[in-house]
Scaffold this motif. Structure first.
Motif, PDB file in Angstrom:
ATOM      1  N   LEU A  16      98.119  64.825  39.370  1.00 38.20           N
ATOM      2  CA  LEU A  16      98.350  63.596  38.606  1.00 38.20           C
ATOM      3  C   LEU A  16      98.955  62.489  39.467  1.00 38.20           C
ATOM      4  O   LEU A  16      98.501  61.339  39.446  1.00 38.20           O
ATOM      5  CB  LEU A  16      99.260  63.923  37.416  1.00 38.20           C
ATOM      6  CG  LEU A  16      99.648  62.843  36.424  1.00 38.20           C
ATOM      7  CD1 LEU A  16      99.916  63.479  35.054  1.00 38.20           C
ATOM      8  CD2 LEU A  16     100.886  62.080  36.868  1.00 38.20           C
ATOM      9  N   ASP A  17      99.996  62.831  40.226  1.00 40.35           N
ATOM     10  CA  ASP A  17     100.708  61.815  40.999  1.00 40.35           C
ATOM     11  C   ASP A  17      99.835  61.205  42.093  1.00 40.35           C
ATOM     12  O   ASP A  17      99.777  59.981  42.250  1.00 40.35           O
ATOM     13  CB  ASP A  17     101.972  62.411  41.618  1.00 40.35           C
ATOM     14  CG  ASP A  17     103.013  62.790  40.577  1.00 40.35           C
ATOM     15  OD1 ASP A  17     102.968  62.236  39.462  1.00 40.35           O
ATOM     16  OD2 ASP A  17     103.864  63.644  40.875  1.00 40.35           O
ATOM     17  N   SER A  18      99.166  62.049  42.857  1.00 37.56           N
ATOM     18  CA  SER A  18      98.378  61.524  43.977  1.00 37.56           C
ATOM     19  C   SER A  18      97.180  60.710  43.496  1.00 37.56           C
ATOM     20  O   SER A  18      96.785  59.740  44.139  1.00 37.56           O
ATOM     21  CB  SER A  18      97.921  62.660  44.897  1.00 37.56           C
ATOM     22  OG  SER A  18      96.985  63.505  44.276  1.00 37.56           O
ATOM     23  N   THR A  20      97.219  58.846  40.853  1.00 42.11           N
ATOM     24  CA  THR A  20      97.794  57.550  40.475  1.00 42.11           C
ATOM     25  C   THR A  20      98.071  56.703  41.705  1.00 42.11           C
ATOM     26  O   THR A  20      97.821  55.492  41.710  1.00 42.11           O
ATOM     27  CB  THR A  20      99.097  57.766  39.676  1.00 42.11           C
ATOM     28  OG1 THR A  20      98.855  58.670  38.594  1.00 42.11           O
ATOM     29  CG2 THR A  20      99.607  56.449  39.116  1.00 42.11           C
ATOM     30  N   VAL A  21      98.568  57.336  42.765  1.00 34.39           N
ATOM     31  CA  VAL A  21      98.841  56.615  44.002  1.00 34.39           C
ATOM     32  C   VAL A  21      97.562  56.033  44.599  1.00 34.39           C
ATOM     33  O   VAL A  21      97.542  54.897  45.077  1.00 34.39           O
ATOM     34  CB  VAL A  21      99.557  57.531  45.016  1.00 34.39           C
ATOM     35  CG1 VAL A  21      99.519  56.932  46.416  1.00 34.39           C
ATOM     36  CG2 VAL A  21     100.995  57.755  44.592  1.00 34.39           C
ATOM     37  N   LEU A  22      96.487  56.795  44.567  1.00 39.72           N
ATOM     38  CA  LEU A  22      95.203  56.287  45.055  1.00 39.72           C
ATOM     39  C   LEU A  22      94.788  55.054  44.254  1.00 39.72           C
ATOM     40  O   LEU A  22      94.351  54.043  44.831  1.00 39.72           O
ATOM     41  CB  LEU A  22      94.133  57.373  44.962  1.00 39.72           C
ATOM     42  CG  LEU A  22      92.693  56.950  45.279  1.00 39.72           C
ATOM     43  CD1 LEU A  22      92.582  56.335  46.659  1.00 39.72           C
ATOM     44  CD2 LEU A  22      91.741  58.137  45.132  1.00 39.72           C
ATOM     45  N   ALA A  23      94.936  55.118  42.947  1.00 39.75           N
ATOM     46  CA  ALA A  23      94.583  53.966  42.096  1.00 39.75           C
ATOM     47  C   ALA A  23      95.448  52.767  42.421  1.00 39.75           C
ATOM     48  O   ALA A  23      94.965  51.620  42.462  1.00 39.75           O
ATOM     49  CB  ALA A  23      94.731  54.356  40.626  1.00 39.75           C
ATOM     50  N   ILE A  24      96.728  52.986  42.661  1.00 35.60           N
ATOM     51  CA  ILE A  24      97.649  51.897  42.997  1.00 35.60           C
ATOM     52  C   ILE A  24      97.268  51.257  44.321  1.00 35.60           C
ATOM     53  O   ILE A  24      97.235  50.027  44.452  1.00 35.60           O
ATOM     54  CB  ILE A  24      99.101  52.423  43.038  1.00 35.60           C
ATOM     55  CG1 ILE A  24      99.602  52.735  41.617  1.00 35.60           C
ATOM     56  CG2 ILE A  24     100.026  51.416  43.720  1.00 35.60           C
ATOM     57  CD1 ILE A  24     100.941  53.444  41.576  1.00 35.60           C
ATOM     58  N   ALA A  25      96.964  52.081  45.318  1.00 35.55           N
ATOM     59  CA  ALA A  25      96.596  51.550  46.632  1.00 35.55           C
ATOM     60  C   ALA A  25      95.305  50.747  46.562  1.00 35.55           C
ATOM     61  O   ALA A  25      95.198  49.659  47.145  1.00 35.55           O
ATOM     62  CB  ALA A  25      96.447  52.700  47.634  1.00 35.55           C
ATOM     63  N   GLN A  26      94.342  51.272  45.828  1.00 34.93           N
ATOM     64  CA  GLN A  26      93.079  50.554  45.696  1.00 34.93           C
ATOM     65  C   GLN A  26      93.267  49.236  44.945  1.00 34.93           C
ATOM     66  O   GLN A  26      92.717  48.204  45.340  1.00 34.93           O
ATOM     67  CB  GLN A  26      92.044  51.432  44.996  1.00 34.93           C
ATOM     68  CG  GLN A  26      90.627  50.883  45.075  1.00 34.93           C
ATOM     69  CD  GLN A  26      89.607  51.871  44.541  1.00 34.93           C
ATOM     70  OE1 GLN A  26      89.415  51.950  43.337  1.00 34.93           O
ATOM     71  NE2 GLN A  26      88.958  52.606  45.428  1.00 34.93           N
ATOM     72  N   HIS A  27      94.083  49.275  43.897  1.00 35.59           N
ATOM     73  CA  HIS A  27      94.359  48.062  43.126  1.00 35.59           C
ATOM     74  C   HIS A  27      95.062  47.005  43.988  1.00 35.59           C
ATOM     75  O   HIS A  27      94.870  45.797  43.780  1.00 35.59           O
ATOM     76  CB  HIS A  27      95.218  48.408  41.912  1.00 35.59           C
ATOM     77  CG  HIS A  27      95.528  47.242  41.027  1.00 35.59           C
ATOM     78  ND1 HIS A  27      94.585  46.652  40.204  1.00 35.59           N
ATOM     79  CD2 HIS A  27      96.687  46.540  40.836  1.00 35.59           C
ATOM     80  CE1 HIS A  27      95.138  45.642  39.552  1.00 35.59           C
ATOM     81  NE2 HIS A  27      96.404  45.553  39.914  1.00 35.59           N
ATOM     82  N   ALA A  28      95.860  47.456  44.961  1.00 34.09           N
ATOM     83  CA  ALA A  28      96.574  46.540  45.855  1.00 34.09           C
ATOM     84  C   ALA A  28      95.659  45.954  46.931  1.00 34.09           C
ATOM     85  O   ALA A  28      96.100  45.125  47.730  1.00 34.09           O
ATOM     86  CB  ALA A  28      97.746  47.265  46.506  1.00 34.09           C
TER      87      ALA A  28
END
Length: 226
Positions: A16-18, A20-28
Protein backbone atom coordinates in the motif's frame (compact mmCIF):
# COMPACT_ATOMS: atom_id res chain seq x y z
CA UNK A 1 18.35 16.79 -18.90
CA UNK A 2 17.10 20.38 -18.70
CA UNK A 3 14.40 19.76 -21.30
CA UNK A 4 13.37 16.45 -19.76
CA UNK A 5 11.36 15.64 -16.68
CA UNK A 6 13.45 14.93 -13.62
CA UNK A 7 14.06 11.24 -13.06
CA UNK A 8 13.43 9.44 -9.80
CA UNK A 9 13.96 5.90 -8.53
CA UNK A 10 10.98 4.59 -6.57
CA UNK A 11 11.32 1.64 -4.19
CA UNK A 12 8.22 -0.41 -5.04
CA UNK A 13 7.44 -3.40 -2.82
CA UNK A 14 3.92 -4.03 -4.07
CA UNK A 15 2.36 -2.84 -0.83
CA UNK A 16 0.00 0.00 0.00
CA UNK A 17 2.65 2.53 1.03
CA UNK A 18 5.01 2.10 -1.90
CA UNK A 19 2.15 2.25 -4.40
CA UNK A 20 1.08 5.56 -2.88
CA UNK A 21 4.64 6.88 -3.04
CA UNK A 22 4.85 6.00 -6.74
CA UNK A 23 1.61 7.90 -7.35
CA UNK A 24 2.93 10.90 -5.41
CA UNK A 25 6.20 10.97 -7.34
CA UNK A 26 4.44 10.71 -10.67
CA UNK A 27 1.96 13.42 -9.68
CA UNK A 28 4.93 15.66 -8.78
CA UNK A 29 6.13 15.36 -12.37
CA UNK A 30 8.94 12.86 -12.04
CA UNK A 31 9.89 10.36 -14.70
CA UNK A 32 9.61 7.23 -12.54
CA UNK A 33 11.88 4.19 -12.48
CA UNK A 34 10.53 1.50 -10.15
CA UNK A 35 12.82 -0.84 -8.24
CA UNK A 36 11.65 -4.06 -6.54
CA UNK A 37 13.56 -6.88 -4.88
CA UNK A 38 13.10 -10.63 -4.92
CA UNK A 39 14.96 -10.98 -1.63
CA UNK A 40 13.83 -14.39 -0.46
CA UNK A 41 10.65 -13.16 1.17
CA UNK A 42 7.97 -15.68 2.17
CA UNK A 43 5.98 -15.21 -1.02
CA UNK A 44 6.22 -13.67 -4.47
CA UNK A 45 2.70 -12.29 -4.48
CA UNK A 46 3.93 -8.82 -3.52
CA UNK A 47 6.23 -8.88 -6.55
CA UNK A 48 3.27 -9.75 -8.78
CA UNK A 49 1.48 -6.80 -7.17
CA UNK A 50 4.46 -4.52 -7.81
CA UNK A 51 4.39 -5.44 -11.51
CA UNK A 52 0.67 -4.60 -11.73
CA UNK A 53 1.18 -1.26 -9.99
CA UNK A 54 4.15 -0.39 -12.21
CA UNK A 55 2.03 -1.15 -15.26
CA UNK A 56 -0.89 0.90 -13.93
CA UNK A 57 1.33 3.95 -13.55
CA UNK A 58 3.22 3.28 -16.77
CA UNK A 59 6.65 3.70 -15.21
CA UNK A 60 9.61 4.25 -17.48
CA UNK A 61 11.23 1.00 -16.31
CA UNK A 62 10.51 -1.58 -13.61
CA UNK A 63 13.58 -3.44 -12.41
CA UNK A 64 13.19 -6.54 -10.20
CA UNK A 65 16.51 -7.57 -8.66
CA UNK A 66 17.24 -10.93 -7.00
CA UNK A 67 18.87 -10.63 -3.60
CA UNK A 68 19.04 -13.66 -1.31
CA UNK A 69 18.51 -12.09 2.10
CA UNK A 70 17.00 -15.42 3.15
CA UNK A 71 20.57 -16.76 3.10
CA UNK A 72 21.28 -14.77 6.25
CA UNK A 73 17.75 -15.06 7.67
CA UNK A 74 17.07 -13.42 11.01
CA UNK A 75 13.50 -12.40 10.17
CA UNK A 76 10.09 -14.02 10.04
CA UNK A 77 9.82 -12.66 6.50
CA UNK A 78 12.89 -14.52 5.25
CA UNK A 79 13.10 -17.57 7.54
CA UNK A 80 10.28 -20.13 7.42
CA UNK A 81 11.35 -21.41 10.84
CA UNK A 82 10.31 -18.11 12.46
CA UNK A 83 6.55 -17.66 12.75
CA UNK A 84 4.91 -14.41 11.72
CA UNK A 85 3.37 -13.01 14.94
CA UNK A 86 -0.39 -12.65 15.00
CA UNK A 87 -0.62 -10.67 18.23
CA UNK A 88 0.88 -7.34 19.29
CA UNK A 89 4.27 -7.49 20.99
CA UNK A 90 6.63 -4.97 22.58
CA UNK A 91 9.84 -3.83 20.91
CA UNK A 92 11.14 -4.43 17.40
CA UNK A 93 9.12 -7.29 15.88
CA UNK A 94 10.55 -10.47 14.37
CA UNK A 95 9.26 -9.28 10.97
CA UNK A 96 12.11 -6.75 10.94
CA UNK A 97 14.53 -7.76 8.16
CA UNK A 98 18.10 -6.88 9.23
CA UNK A 99 19.38 -3.81 7.36
CA UNK A 100 16.80 -4.24 4.58
CA UNK A 101 16.10 -0.58 3.89
CA UNK A 102 19.81 0.25 4.05
CA UNK A 103 20.53 -2.42 1.43
CA UNK A 104 17.57 -1.45 -0.77
CA UNK A 105 18.39 2.26 -0.67
CA UNK A 106 22.02 1.52 -1.50
CA UNK A 107 21.01 -0.33 -4.67
CA UNK A 108 18.52 2.42 -5.51
CA UNK A 109 21.31 4.97 -5.06
CA UNK A 110 23.57 3.11 -7.47
CA UNK A 111 20.83 2.88 -10.10
CA UNK A 112 19.92 6.53 -9.60
CA UNK A 113 23.50 7.58 -10.24
CA UNK A 114 23.60 5.53 -13.44
CA UNK A 115 20.26 6.99 -14.60
CA UNK A 116 21.19 10.56 -13.80
CA UNK A 117 18.36 10.63 -11.26
CA UNK A 118 18.94 12.59 -8.07
CA UNK A 119 15.77 11.69 -6.18
CA UNK A 120 14.99 8.38 -4.49
CA UNK A 121 11.50 7.75 -3.10
CA UNK A 122 10.78 5.31 -0.28
CA UNK A 123 7.48 4.56 1.46
CA UNK A 124 8.68 4.45 5.07
CA UNK A 125 6.29 5.73 7.68
CA UNK A 126 7.20 6.80 11.23
CA UNK A 127 3.63 6.84 12.55
CA UNK A 128 2.44 3.33 11.66
CA UNK A 129 5.93 1.89 11.28
CA UNK A 130 5.68 -1.24 13.45
CA UNK A 131 8.80 -0.33 15.43
CA UNK A 132 11.30 -0.79 12.58
CA UNK A 133 14.45 1.32 13.18
CA UNK A 134 15.00 1.86 9.44
CA UNK A 135 11.64 3.62 9.00
CA UNK A 136 12.53 6.63 11.17
CA UNK A 137 13.29 10.19 9.96
CA UNK A 138 16.76 9.96 11.54
CA UNK A 139 17.59 7.00 9.33
CA UNK A 140 16.41 8.75 6.15
CA UNK A 141 18.43 11.87 7.00
CA UNK A 142 21.52 9.78 7.74
CA UNK A 143 21.24 7.80 4.50
CA UNK A 144 20.85 10.98 2.45
CA UNK A 145 24.05 12.29 4.01
CA UNK A 146 25.77 9.01 3.18
CA UNK A 147 24.50 9.16 -0.40
CA UNK A 148 26.17 12.50 -0.94
CA UNK A 149 29.44 11.35 0.64
CA UNK A 150 29.67 7.98 -1.10
CA UNK A 151 28.99 8.77 -4.78
CA UNK A 152 30.86 10.41 -7.62
CA UNK A 153 27.85 12.63 -8.31
CA UNK A 154 27.61 13.62 -4.66
CA UNK A 155 31.25 14.62 -4.19
CA UNK A 156 31.09 16.57 -7.45
CA UNK A 157 28.27 18.65 -5.97
CA UNK A 158 25.26 17.01 -7.59
CA UNK A 159 23.00 16.54 -4.55
CA UNK A 160 20.97 13.38 -3.94
CA UNK A 161 17.67 13.62 -2.08
CA UNK A 162 15.94 10.72 -0.33
CA UNK A 163 12.24 11.49 -0.36
CA UNK A 164 9.95 9.92 2.22
CA UNK A 165 6.63 11.71 1.64
CA UNK A 166 4.68 9.38 3.96
CA UNK A 167 7.05 9.71 6.91
CA UNK A 168 4.67 11.72 9.13
CA UNK A 169 1.34 10.54 7.71
CA UNK A 170 -1.11 8.19 9.40
CA UNK A 171 -2.21 5.10 7.49
CA UNK A 172 -5.64 6.66 6.91
CA UNK A 173 -4.02 9.84 5.53
CA UNK A 174 -1.89 7.73 3.19
CA UNK A 175 -4.96 5.90 1.92
CA UNK A 176 -6.92 9.12 1.38
CA UNK A 177 -4.02 10.61 -0.59
CA UNK A 178 -3.66 7.46 -2.68
CA UNK A 179 -7.35 7.42 -3.51
CA UNK A 180 -7.08 11.04 -4.63
CA UNK A 181 -4.24 10.03 -6.96
CA UNK A 182 -6.04 7.02 -8.39
CA UNK A 183 -4.19 4.19 -6.65
CA UNK A 184 -6.04 0.89 -7.03
CA UNK A 185 -5.40 -0.64 -3.62
CA UNK A 186 -7.00 -3.92 -4.66
CA UNK A 187 -3.80 -4.52 -6.63
CA UNK A 188 -1.57 -4.09 -3.57
CA UNK A 189 -0.40 -6.78 -1.14
CA UNK A 190 0.63 -5.75 2.39
CA UNK A 191 0.25 -9.01 4.31
CA UNK A 192 3.35 -10.63 5.83
CA UNK A 193 2.01 -14.10 5.09
CA UNK A 194 -0.25 -13.79 2.07
CA UNK A 195 -1.03 -17.01 0.25
CA UNK A 196 -0.03 -17.81 -3.32
CA UNK A 197 -3.10 -16.02 -4.62
CA UNK A 198 -2.18 -12.85 -2.75
CA UNK A 199 -4.95 -13.22 -0.16
CA UNK A 200 -4.19 -11.56 3.17
CA UNK A 201 -4.24 -13.33 6.53
CA UNK A 202 -6.03 -10.42 8.24
CA UNK A 203 -4.25 -10.96 11.57
CA UNK A 204 -0.57 -10.03 11.16
CA UNK A 205 0.69 -6.59 12.18
CA UNK A 206 0.68 -5.27 8.62
CA UNK A 207 -2.88 -6.47 8.03
CA UNK A 208 -4.07 -4.87 11.26
CA UNK A 209 -2.55 -1.50 10.37
CA UNK A 210 -3.93 -1.66 6.84
CA UNK A 211 -7.44 -2.67 7.96
CA UNK A 212 -7.56 0.10 10.59
CA UNK A 213 -6.34 2.59 8.00
CA UNK A 214 -9.22 1.90 5.64
CA UNK A 215 -11.71 2.08 8.51
CA UNK A 216 -10.32 5.41 9.75
CA UNK A 217 -10.21 6.78 6.21
CA UNK A 218 -13.89 5.92 5.77
CA UNK A 219 -13.00 3.97 2.64
CA UNK A 220 -14.04 0.49 1.59
CA UNK A 221 -11.31 -2.07 2.19
CA UNK A 222 -10.55 -3.77 -1.17
CA UNK A 223 -8.15 -6.28 0.40
CA UNK A 224 -8.66 -9.87 -0.64
CA UNK A 225 -8.65 -11.85 2.61
CA UNK A 226 -8.18 -15.59 3.09
Amino acid sequence: MSEQKKRAVILLSGGLDSATVLAIAQHAGYDCYALSFDYGQRHNTELHAAKKIAQQFNVRQHLVLPMALDAIGGSALTDEAIDVPETLAEGIPVTYVPARNTVFLSIALGWAEVLGARDIFIGVNAVDYSGYPDCRPEFIEAFEQLANLATKAGVEGDHFSVQAPLIEMSKSDIIRRGIELGVDYSKTVSCYQADEEGRACGVCDSCRLRKAGFEQAGAGDPTNYQ
